[in-house]
Structures are given as C-alpha cells and as structure tokens.
Design a protein around this motif. Structure first.
Motif, PDB file in Angstrom:
ATOM      1  N   THR A 205      22.653  -6.016  15.084  1.00 50.58           N
ATOM      2  CA  THR A 205      22.123  -6.152  16.440  1.00 50.58           C
ATOM      3  C   THR A 205      20.621  -6.026  16.486  1.00 50.58           C
ATOM      4  O   THR A 205      20.046  -5.890  17.543  1.00 50.58           O
ATOM      5  CB  THR A 205      22.756  -5.095  17.362  1.00 50.58           C
ATOM      6  N   GLY A 206      19.940  -6.044  15.337  1.00 48.44           N
ATOM      7  CA  GLY A 206      18.486  -5.949  15.316  1.00 48.44           C
ATOM      8  C   GLY A 206      18.037  -4.783  14.473  1.00 48.44           C
ATOM      9  O   GLY A 206      18.831  -4.172  13.752  1.00 48.44           O
ATOM     10  N   PRO A 207      16.769  -4.454  14.563  1.00 49.60           N
ATOM     11  CA  PRO A 207      16.244  -3.381  13.731  1.00 49.60           C
ATOM     12  C   PRO A 207      16.902  -2.048  14.058  1.00 49.60           C
ATOM     13  O   PRO A 207      17.173  -1.744  15.216  1.00 49.60           O
ATOM     14  CB  PRO A 207      14.750  -3.347  14.062  1.00 49.60           C
ATOM     15  N   ALA A 208      17.150  -1.272  13.031  1.00 55.25           N
ATOM     16  CA  ALA A 208      17.743   0.046  13.223  1.00 55.25           C
ATOM     17  C   ALA A 208      16.683   0.997  13.766  1.00 55.25           C
ATOM     18  O   ALA A 208      15.498   0.815  13.560  1.00 55.25           O
ATOM     19  CB  ALA A 208      18.282   0.571  11.902  1.00 55.25           C
ATOM     20  N   VAL A 209      17.116   2.020  14.461  1.00 58.29           N
ATOM     21  CA  VAL A 209      16.206   3.024  14.998  1.00 58.29           C
ATOM     22  C   VAL A 209      15.854   3.990  13.873  1.00 58.29           C
ATOM     23  O   VAL A 209      16.749   4.456  13.164  1.00 58.29           O
ATOM     24  CB  VAL A 209      16.876   3.770  16.176  1.00 58.29           C
ATOM     25  N   PRO A 210      14.587   4.302  13.688  1.00 56.57           N
ATOM     26  CA  PRO A 210      14.188   5.188  12.592  1.00 56.57           C
ATOM     27  C   PRO A 210      14.928   6.522  12.612  1.00 56.57           C
ATOM     28  O   PRO A 210      15.025   7.163  13.650  1.00 56.57           O
ATOM     29  CB  PRO A 210      12.695   5.400  12.831  1.00 56.57           C
ATOM     30  N   GLY A 211      15.448   6.916  11.445  1.00 61.56           N
ATOM     31  CA  GLY A 211      16.056   8.229  11.285  1.00 61.56           C
ATOM     32  C   GLY A 211      17.367   8.432  12.003  1.00 61.56           C
ATOM     33  O   GLY A 211      17.833   9.549  12.105  1.00 61.56           O
ATOM     34  N   ARG A 212      17.997   7.395  12.503  1.00 64.40           N
ATOM     35  CA  ARG A 212      19.216   7.571  13.284  1.00 64.40           C
ATOM     36  C   ARG A 212      20.469   7.217  12.511  1.00 64.40           C
ATOM     37  O   ARG A 212      21.512   7.075  13.091  1.00 64.40           O
ATOM     38  CB  ARG A 212      19.148   6.720  14.548  1.00 64.40           C
ATOM     39  N   SER A 213      20.377   7.014  11.215  1.00 65.98           N
ATOM     40  CA  SER A 213      21.550   6.625  10.445  1.00 65.98           C
ATOM     41  C   SER A 213      21.834   7.658   9.368  1.00 65.98           C
ATOM     42  O   SER A 213      20.936   8.053   8.625  1.00 65.98           O
ATOM     43  CB  SER A 213      21.321   5.255   9.794  1.00 65.98           C
ATOM     44  N   THR A 214      23.082   8.060   9.258  1.00 66.56           N
ATOM     45  CA  THR A 214      23.461   8.990   8.199  1.00 66.56           C
ATOM     46  C   THR A 214      23.514   8.301   6.845  1.00 66.56           C
ATOM     47  O   THR A 214      23.678   8.965   5.828  1.00 66.56           O
ATOM     48  CB  THR A 214      24.825   9.638   8.495  1.00 66.56           C
ATOM     49  N   VAL A 215      23.362   6.970   6.822  1.00 60.14           N
ATOM     50  CA  VAL A 215      23.256   6.259   5.552  1.00 60.14           C
ATOM     51  C   VAL A 215      21.912   6.586   4.908  1.00 60.14           C
ATOM     52  O   VAL A 215      21.792   6.672   3.689  1.00 60.14           O
ATOM     53  CB  VAL A 215      23.408   4.730   5.762  1.00 60.14           C
ATOM     54  N   VAL A 216      20.893   6.811   5.721  1.00 59.43           N
ATOM     55  CA  VAL A 216      19.543   7.094   5.235  1.00 59.43           C
ATOM     56  C   VAL A 216      19.338   8.579   4.971  1.00 59.43           C
ATOM     57  O   VAL A 216      18.837   8.976   3.924  1.00 59.43           O
ATOM     58  CB  VAL A 216      18.494   6.597   6.254  1.00 59.43           C
ATOM     59  N   ARG A 217      19.712   9.411   5.927  1.00 60.34           N
ATOM     60  CA  ARG A 217      19.440  10.843   5.816  1.00 60.34           C
ATOM     61  C   ARG A 217      20.464  11.626   6.619  1.00 60.34           C
ATOM     62  O   ARG A 217      20.904  11.180   7.676  1.00 60.34           O
ATOM     63  CB  ARG A 217      18.042  11.127   6.347  1.00 60.34           C
ATOM     64  N   THR A 218      20.820  12.792   6.115  1.00 64.73           N
ATOM     65  CA  THR A 218      21.714  13.701   6.822  1.00 64.73           C
ATOM     66  C   THR A 218      21.055  15.065   6.921  1.00 64.73           C
ATOM     67  O   THR A 218      19.948  15.265   6.422  1.00 64.73           O
ATOM     68  CB  THR A 218      23.067  13.855   6.090  1.00 64.73           C
ATOM     69  N   LEU A 219      21.731  15.992   7.517  1.00 59.79           N
ATOM     70  CA  LEU A 219      21.308  17.387   7.541  1.00 59.79           C
ATOM     71  C   LEU A 219      22.367  18.195   6.818  1.00 59.79           C
ATOM     72  O   LEU A 219      23.556  17.916   6.936  1.00 59.79           O
ATOM     73  CB  LEU A 219      21.151  17.887   8.978  1.00 59.79           C
ATOM     74  N   ALA A 220      21.932  19.184   6.058  1.00 61.90           N
ATOM     75  CA  ALA A 220      22.874  20.010   5.303  1.00 61.90           C
ATOM     76  C   ALA A 220      22.382  21.446   5.284  1.00 61.90           C
ATOM     77  O   ALA A 220      21.215  21.728   5.566  1.00 61.90           O
ATOM     78  CB  ALA A 220      23.022  19.471   3.880  1.00 61.90           C
ATOM     79  N   ASP A 221      23.275  22.344   4.947  1.00 66.22           N
ATOM     80  CA  ASP A 221      22.967  23.771   4.799  1.00 66.22           C
ATOM     81  C   ASP A 221      23.212  24.137   3.334  1.00 66.22           C
ATOM     82  O   ASP A 221      24.248  24.719   3.004  1.00 66.22           O
ATOM     83  CB  ASP A 221      23.852  24.585   5.737  1.00 66.22           C
ATOM     84  N   PRO A 222      22.287  23.798   2.436  1.00 70.20           N
ATOM     85  CA  PRO A 222      22.550  23.948   1.004  1.00 70.20           C
ATOM     86  C   PRO A 222      22.756  25.381   0.532  1.00 70.20           C
ATOM     87  O   PRO A 222      23.507  25.617  -0.399  1.00 70.20           O
ATOM     88  CB  PRO A 222      21.320  23.324   0.346  1.00 70.20           C
ATOM     89  N   ASP A 223      22.115  26.345   1.178  1.00 71.74           N
ATOM     90  CA  ASP A 223      22.261  27.725   0.709  1.00 71.74           C
ATOM     91  C   ASP A 223      23.132  28.587   1.612  1.00 71.74           C
ATOM     92  O   ASP A 223      23.248  29.791   1.413  1.00 71.74           O
ATOM     93  CB  ASP A 223      20.891  28.374   0.502  1.00 71.74           C
ATOM     94  N   GLY A 224      23.752  27.981   2.616  1.00 72.97           N
ATOM     95  CA  GLY A 224      24.708  28.703   3.450  1.00 72.97           C
ATOM     96  C   GLY A 224      24.108  29.706   4.412  1.00 72.97           C
ATOM     97  O   GLY A 224      24.817  30.560   4.932  1.00 72.97           O
ATOM     98  N   ASP A 225      22.795  29.606   4.696  1.00 71.51           N
ATOM     99  CA  ASP A 225      22.181  30.581   5.594  1.00 71.51           C
ATOM    100  C   ASP A 225      22.177  30.143   7.053  1.00 71.51           C
ATOM    101  O   ASP A 225      21.669  30.834   7.922  1.00 71.51           O
ATOM    102  CB  ASP A 225      20.752  30.893   5.141  1.00 71.51           C
ATOM    103  N   GLY A 226      22.755  28.972   7.333  1.00 68.56           N
ATOM    104  CA  GLY A 226      22.826  28.487   8.704  1.00 68.56           C
ATOM    105  C   GLY A 226      21.641  27.634   9.113  1.00 68.56           C
ATOM    106  O   GLY A 226      21.623  27.085  10.203  1.00 68.56           O
ATOM    107  N   ALA A 227      20.616  27.524   8.268  1.00 70.28           N
ATOM    108  CA  ALA A 227      19.447  26.701   8.572  1.00 70.28           C
ATOM    109  C   ALA A 227      19.646  25.308   7.973  1.00 70.28           C
ATOM    110  O   ALA A 227      19.864  25.174   6.767  1.00 70.28           O
ATOM    111  CB  ALA A 227      18.183  27.341   8.009  1.00 70.28           C
ATOM    112  N   LEU A 228      19.593  24.301   8.815  1.00 67.28           N
ATOM    113  CA  LEU A 228      19.788  22.937   8.345  1.00 67.28           C
ATOM    114  C   LEU A 228      18.503  22.392   7.731  1.00 67.28           C
ATOM    115  O   LEU A 228      17.405  22.693   8.203  1.00 67.28           O
ATOM    116  CB  LEU A 228      20.234  22.035   9.488  1.00 67.28           C
ATOM    117  N   GLN A 229      18.672  21.594   6.687  1.00 68.20           N
ATOM    118  CA  GLN A 229      17.543  20.959   6.018  1.00 68.20           C
ATOM    119  C   GLN A 229      17.876  19.488   5.804  1.00 68.20           C
ATOM    120  O   GLN A 229      19.037  19.108   5.733  1.00 68.20           O
ATOM    121  CB  GLN A 229      17.287  21.629   4.666  1.00 68.20           C
TER     122      GLN A 229
END
Length: 168
Positions: free
Chosen positions: A31-55
């Motif tokens: 449908t046209g250009p994707a919106v920057p940063g809005r796709s989980t194919v490009v980037r996600t958020l995770a809590d790698p050390d389990g402290d509740g802070a997303l990175q």
C-alpha cells in the motif's frame, strides 16, 4: 502520590518505547511506503535481562504457517473486512469508577489503571488504522463502553463515525 508515580512510570515507558523504535524504516509495502519503525520485521522490543526494562531488539522475520495449511501462492483478494472489539470506552471521571479504592490494598489492587484515560485515543487510532486499509466491512463487537453510560456511548459513536471528540 502512588497514582502520580504510576502515571509517570507509564509515560516514561511509553517515551522509551517510542524512542527505541522511531528510527528504522521497514521495506516498501503493497500500500506504499512503510511507516518508519512500525514493523516488527525491522525491530522489536525485548527484556533481555529480565529487569522489566524494554530495549531495542532485532526484528522477527515473517514465517509461513505450514503447520496450518500447505505453502502455496497467494490467491486473489475477494474482500477485506476489519473487526474492532472490546473498546471499553471509559469516562474516567465518572463516579462509577472506583480507582480511589486502590489505596486500601487487597482485594482492590487493580482498580487504578492509568491507561483507562486513553481509551478514546486508542479507539481513534484503531479507526485510523482500519480506515487506511479501506475494508469493505467493519465489525464492531464486544463491549463498546465500560460502564454502560450514555456519555461513553456518545463518545464511542462519534469516534467510530470519524468525528472529533474531547474526552474530558
């Protein structure tokens, strides 16, 4: 004071999530250009050390669900429909709300939910997202209002009709 701290924490988490995801660009979509940063194919958020802070974390690729049906070429789109469900539009200033009970502790520990004040904004964003897909039909199901109040229904109806509202 506890309520103010919870709202400040929620606002800080939202700001951090937006800052973490706001700069990448997904690939061009149908449908046209994707919106920057809005796709989980490009980037996600995770809590790698389990402290509740997303990175920021790497994206997740799309996968074929061959466990459900065999892989095949996509067919012709016959129709597009959307569903918006359980919007729970709230009048957070209503005397029917009981967030003041939270301070008394169990069993009233979940009566204050700071995100409730944003229910009209969330519905408006959902309507914009659905409208961008140009569906042939839209189903609105589940609980549209939270307290069965007339003003909540008016607010939801105005948003669903594409009108502007003041949720105060």
């Amino acid at each position: 004071m506890r309520a103010r701290g919870a709202v400040a924490l929620a606002a800080a988490a939202a700001a951090a999530a937006l800052a973490a995801c706001g700069s990448d660009r997904a690939g061009e979509g149908a449908t046209g250009p994707a919106v920057p940063g809005r796709s989980t194919v490009v980037r996600t958020l995770a809590d790698p050390d389990g402290d509740g802070a997303l990175q920021a974390a790497p994206g997740e690729p799309l996968r074929d669900r061959t466990d459900v049906a065999p892989a095949s070429a996509p067919g012709q789109v016959l129709a597009t429909f959307a569903q918006i469900t359980d919007t729970h539009i709230r009048d957070e200033e209503s005397p029917a709300r009981v967030p003041f009970l939270d301070r008394y502790g169990p069993p009233f520990t979940s009566t204050f939910r700071p995100q409730e004040a944003l229910s009209p904004q969330v519905l408006a964003a959902a309507v914009r997202a659905v409208d961008a897909q140009h569906p042939q039909a839209v189903l609105v199901t589940g609980d549209v209002t939270d307290n069965a109040q007339h003003n909540e229904l008016q607010l939801a109806t105005r948003i669903l009709d594409g009108g502007r509202v003041n949720p105060d």
